[in-house]
Design an enzyme around this catalytic site. Structure first.
Site, PDB file in Angstrom:
ATOM      1  N   SER A  26       0.833  -1.208   0.000  1.00  0.00           N
ATOM      2  CA  SER A  26       0.000   0.000   0.000  1.00  0.00           C
ATOM      3  C   SER A  26       0.867   1.257   0.000  1.00  0.00           C
ATOM      4  O   SER A  26       2.041   1.224   0.391  1.00  0.00           O
ATOM      5  CB  SER A  26      -0.888  -0.010   1.257  1.00  0.00           C
ATOM      6  OG  SER A  26      -1.688   1.147   1.348  1.00  0.00           O
ATOM      7  N   GLY A  27       0.276   2.337  -0.463  1.00  0.00           N
ATOM      8  CA  GLY A  27       0.846   3.674  -0.276  1.00  0.00           C
ATOM      9  C   GLY A  27       2.294   3.836  -0.691  1.00  0.00           C
ATOM     10  O   GLY A  27       2.699   3.472  -1.804  1.00  0.00           O
ATOM     11  N   ASP A  47       4.718  -7.495   3.324  1.00  0.00           N
ATOM     12  CA  ASP A  47       3.601  -6.780   3.956  1.00  0.00           C
ATOM     13  C   ASP A  47       2.711  -7.780   4.683  1.00  0.00           C
ATOM     14  O   ASP A  47       2.766  -8.981   4.437  1.00  0.00           O
ATOM     15  CB  ASP A  47       2.778  -6.018   2.908  1.00  0.00           C
ATOM     16  CG  ASP A  47       1.996  -4.861   3.494  1.00  0.00           C
ATOM     17  OD1 ASP A  47       2.388  -3.697   3.271  1.00  0.00           O
ATOM     18  OD2 ASP A  47       0.988  -5.101   4.210  1.00  0.00           O
ATOM     19  N   TYR A 163       3.010   7.574  18.544  1.00  0.00           N
ATOM     20  CA  TYR A 163       3.472   7.457  17.149  1.00  0.00           C
ATOM     21  C   TYR A 163       4.701   8.334  16.933  1.00  0.00           C
ATOM     22  O   TYR A 163       5.710   7.890  16.365  1.00  0.00           O
ATOM     23  CB  TYR A 163       2.345   7.868  16.199  1.00  0.00           C
ATOM     24  CG  TYR A 163       2.750   7.970  14.743  1.00  0.00           C
ATOM     25  CD1 TYR A 163       3.034   6.830  13.993  1.00  0.00           C
ATOM     26  CD2 TYR A 163       2.853   9.214  14.098  1.00  0.00           C
ATOM     27  CE1 TYR A 163       3.401   6.922  12.653  1.00  0.00           C
ATOM     28  CE2 TYR A 163       3.217   9.314  12.762  1.00  0.00           C
ATOM     29  CZ  TYR A 163       3.496   8.170  12.044  1.00  0.00           C
ATOM     30  OH  TYR A 163       3.867   8.253  10.718  1.00  0.00           O
ATOM     31  N   ILE A 196       1.380  12.919   3.117  1.00  0.00           N
ATOM     32  CA  ILE A 196       1.404  12.272   1.796  1.00  0.00           C
ATOM     33  C   ILE A 196       0.051  11.587   1.588  1.00  0.00           C
ATOM     34  O   ILE A 196      -0.434  10.891   2.503  1.00  0.00           O
ATOM     35  CB  ILE A 196       2.528  11.204   1.740  1.00  0.00           C
ATOM     36  CG1 ILE A 196       3.899  11.810   2.112  1.00  0.00           C
ATOM     37  CG2 ILE A 196       2.576  10.534   0.363  1.00  0.00           C
ATOM     38  CD1 ILE A 196       4.438  12.848   1.158  1.00  0.00           C
ATOM     39  N   PRO A 199      -3.607   5.521   1.182  1.00  0.00           N
ATOM     40  CA  PRO A 199      -4.820   4.981   1.805  1.00  0.00           C
ATOM     41  C   PRO A 199      -4.899   5.283   3.311  1.00  0.00           C
ATOM     42  O   PRO A 199      -5.997   5.337   3.877  1.00  0.00           O
ATOM     43  CB  PRO A 199      -4.698   3.472   1.539  1.00  0.00           C
ATOM     44  CG  PRO A 199      -3.949   3.412   0.242  1.00  0.00           C
ATOM     45  CD  PRO A 199      -2.940   4.523   0.321  1.00  0.00           C
TER      46      PRO A 199
HETATM   47  N1  LIG Z   1       1.192   9.043   4.497  1.00  0.00           N
HETATM   48  C1  LIG Z   1       1.755   9.963   5.266  1.00  0.00           C
HETATM   49  O1  LIG Z   1       1.301  11.135   5.322  1.00  0.00           O
HETATM   50  C2  LIG Z   1       2.956   9.624   6.118  1.00  0.00           C
HETATM   51  C3  LIG Z   1       3.606  10.652   6.804  1.00  0.00           C
HETATM   52  C4  LIG Z   1       4.710  10.355   7.583  1.00  0.00           C
HETATM   53  C5  LIG Z   1       5.179   9.060   7.682  1.00  0.00           C
HETATM   54  N2  LIG Z   1       4.534   8.066   7.014  1.00  0.00           N
HETATM   55  C6  LIG Z   1       5.049   6.704   7.168  1.00  0.00           C
HETATM   56  O2  LIG Z   1       5.235   6.127   5.886  1.00  0.00           O
HETATM   57  C7  LIG Z   1       5.060   4.714   5.971  1.00  0.00           C
HETATM   58  C8  LIG Z   1       4.044   4.269   4.936  1.00  0.00           C
HETATM   59  O3  LIG Z   1       2.813   4.910   5.217  1.00  0.00           O
HETATM   60  P1  LIG Z   1       1.597   4.952   4.173  1.00  0.00           P
HETATM   61  O4  LIG Z   1       0.956   6.268   4.333  1.00  0.00           O
HETATM   62  O5  LIG Z   1       2.056   4.493   2.860  1.00  0.00           O
HETATM   63  O6  LIG Z   1       0.611   3.892   4.874  1.00  0.00           O
HETATM   64  P2  LIG Z   1      -0.218   2.684   4.271  1.00  0.00           P
HETATM   65  O7  LIG Z   1      -1.150   2.274   5.365  1.00  0.00           O
HETATM   66  O8  LIG Z   1      -0.780   3.008   2.933  1.00  0.00           O
HETATM   67  O9  LIG Z   1       0.917   1.555   4.078  1.00  0.00           O
HETATM   68  C9  LIG Z   1       1.554   0.992   5.192  1.00  0.00           C
HETATM   69  C10 LIG Z   1       1.763  -0.495   4.904  1.00  0.00           C
HETATM   70  O10 LIG Z   1       2.479  -1.059   6.008  1.00  0.00           O
HETATM   71  C11 LIG Z   1       1.929  -2.350   6.250  1.00  0.00           C
HETATM   72  N3  LIG Z   1       2.144  -2.785   7.621  1.00  0.00           N
HETATM   73  C12 LIG Z   1       1.712  -2.165   8.746  1.00  0.00           C
HETATM   74  N4  LIG Z   1       2.012  -2.910   9.814  1.00  0.00           N
HETATM   75  C13 LIG Z   1       2.660  -4.009   9.349  1.00  0.00           C
HETATM   76  C14 LIG Z   1       3.188  -5.160   9.982  1.00  0.00           C
HETATM   77  N5  LIG Z   1       3.115  -5.336  11.309  1.00  0.00           N
HETATM   78  N6  LIG Z   1       3.767  -6.102   9.219  1.00  0.00           N
HETATM   79  C15 LIG Z   1       3.836  -5.956   7.869  1.00  0.00           C
HETATM   80  N7  LIG Z   1       3.337  -4.885   7.219  1.00  0.00           N
HETATM   81  C16 LIG Z   1       2.741  -3.944   7.959  1.00  0.00           C
HETATM   82  C17 LIG Z   1       0.441  -2.166   5.984  1.00  0.00           C
HETATM   83  O11 LIG Z   1      -0.217  -3.407   5.757  1.00  0.00           O
HETATM   84  C18 LIG Z   1       0.443  -1.254   4.788  1.00  0.00           C
HETATM   85  O12 LIG Z   1       0.389  -1.981   3.568  1.00  0.00           O
HETATM   86  C19 LIG Z   1       4.645   4.421   7.411  1.00  0.00           C
HETATM   87  O13 LIG Z   1       5.790   4.057   8.156  1.00  0.00           O
HETATM   88  C20 LIG Z   1       4.106   5.767   7.892  1.00  0.00           C
HETATM   89  O14 LIG Z   1       4.191   5.933   9.293  1.00  0.00           O
HETATM   90  C21 LIG Z   1       3.433   8.306   6.235  1.00  0.00           C
END
Ligand SMILES: NC(=O)c1ccc[n+]([C@@H]2O[C@H](COP(=O)([O-])OP(=O)(O)OC[C@H]3O[C@@H](n4cnc5c(N)ncnc54)[C@H](O)[C@@H]3O)[C@@H](O)[C@H]2O)c1
Length: 262
Positions: A26-27, A47, A163, A196, A199
């Site tokens: 994802s993402g 994942d 977090y 960003i 999902p």
């Molecule tokens: N989107 C934002 O605005 C943002 C901002 C700052 C940091 N981040 C960080 O970027 C990273 C990706 O975030 P995103 O927005 O793409 O989120 P997302 O939810 O779209 O993707 C995160 C993925 O991590 C996987 N995941 C979570 N826990 C897991 C586990 N225990 N084992 C295996 N897989 C696991 C989920 O299944 C998911 O597919 C994360 O670390 C998030 O904290 C995101």
């Protein structure tokens, strides 16, 4: 001048590299895995969600370059399982991109011990434990680890203590592992994404929840996209960043350093 400094290539190329990418269903992780393959890497995409991994695999034009592993990275045996899967399928890893994570918010008084443990385990523990399991398998010429912190790991934000603390730990361990692993030629860096659209955030973005606190107050006011982060991860993973280690790069349209006002 040494040969590395003299060799110029297209930016962020990962030709011949073997990369483990977590959060790949994802993402940000999904776009990063896709970009890594297009830049020439073989990718072990990891994942929790098998369905999302299967969708990723369908999009990849060169299926031999991608192998998926569905596993909960917080499970006890998960890091060794991922390392062994990489060795069996592609051989020794050169790159580890720790992207899996989960955000959450709430006031301090309502934060339970279970919340604290969960956010530390999923955001910090996954990156730490997978680094520990894979580093012994990196080849003698080393490679790169890229972690995912957050602007919340750099700046205090109301209502996000566990977090943000976990992401602060990611920033800290990035410096620490850079010190531990430099002599093995393993570079360790991190990206700190700002807001960003993924999902995980799309519903809140659509509801306008970040309009004032993030989007309008940063110098670059557009909402970030996963490719903004994936490009930075690919750069840090590649030989273009050969002399960079121990840093966390904010990729946030300037939000972590600057406030824009009319
Ligand atoms: N989107 C934002 O605005 C943002 C901002 C700052 C940091 N981040 C960080 O970027 C990273 C990706 O975030 P995103 O927005 O793409 O989120 P997302 O939810 O779209 O993707 C995160 C993925 O991590 C996987 N995941 C979570 N826990 C897991 C586990 N225990 N084992 C295996 N897989 C696991 C989920 O299944 C998911 O597919 C994360 O670390 C998030 O904290 C995101």
């Amino acid at each position: 001048m040494n040969s590395r400094a003299e060799s110029l290539s297209l930016p962020g190329q990962l030709t011949g590299r073997t990369a483990i990418v977590t959060g790949a269903a994802s993402g940000i992780g999904r776009v990063t895995a896709d970009l890594f393959v297009r830049r020439g890497a073989r990718v072990l995409a990891v994942d929790l969600h098998a369905d999302g991994l299967a969708e990723l695999a369908e999009r990849i034009a060169t299926p031999d370059s991608l192998h998926t592993v569905a596993v909960d990275l917080t499970d006890a045996g998960a890091p060794d399982h991922v390392a062994q899967s990489c060795l069996e399928r592609f051989g020794a890893p050169n790159v580890l991109a720790n992207i899996a994570g989960k955000a959450g918010d709430g006031p301090l008084e309502d934060t339970t011990d279970e919340d604290l443990d969960f956010y530390l385990r999923v955001n910090f523990g996954t990156a730490f434990r997978l680094s520990r399991a894979t580093v012994p398998h990196f080849p003698p010429d080393g490679g790169a680890i890229v972690n995912t912190s957050s602007t919340f790991g750099l700046v205090g934000v109301r209502g996000s203590a566990p977090y943000s603390a976990a992401k602060g730990a990611v920033t800290s361990v990035t410096r620490q592992l850079a010190a531990d692993l430099g002599r093995r030629n393993i570079r360790v860096n991190a990206v700190a994404p700002g807001l960003i659209a993924t999902p995980a955030t799309q519903a809140k973005i659509d509801a306008g929840l970040f309009d004032d606190s993030v989007t309008r107050s940063r110098p670059l006011p557009r909402v970030g996209v996963p490719a903004d982060i994936a490009n930075a991860v690919a750069f840090l993973a590649s030989e273009d960043a050969a002399f960079i280690t121990g840093v966390t790069v904010p990729v946030c349209g300037g939000w972590s350093t600057t406030r824009y006002r009319d």
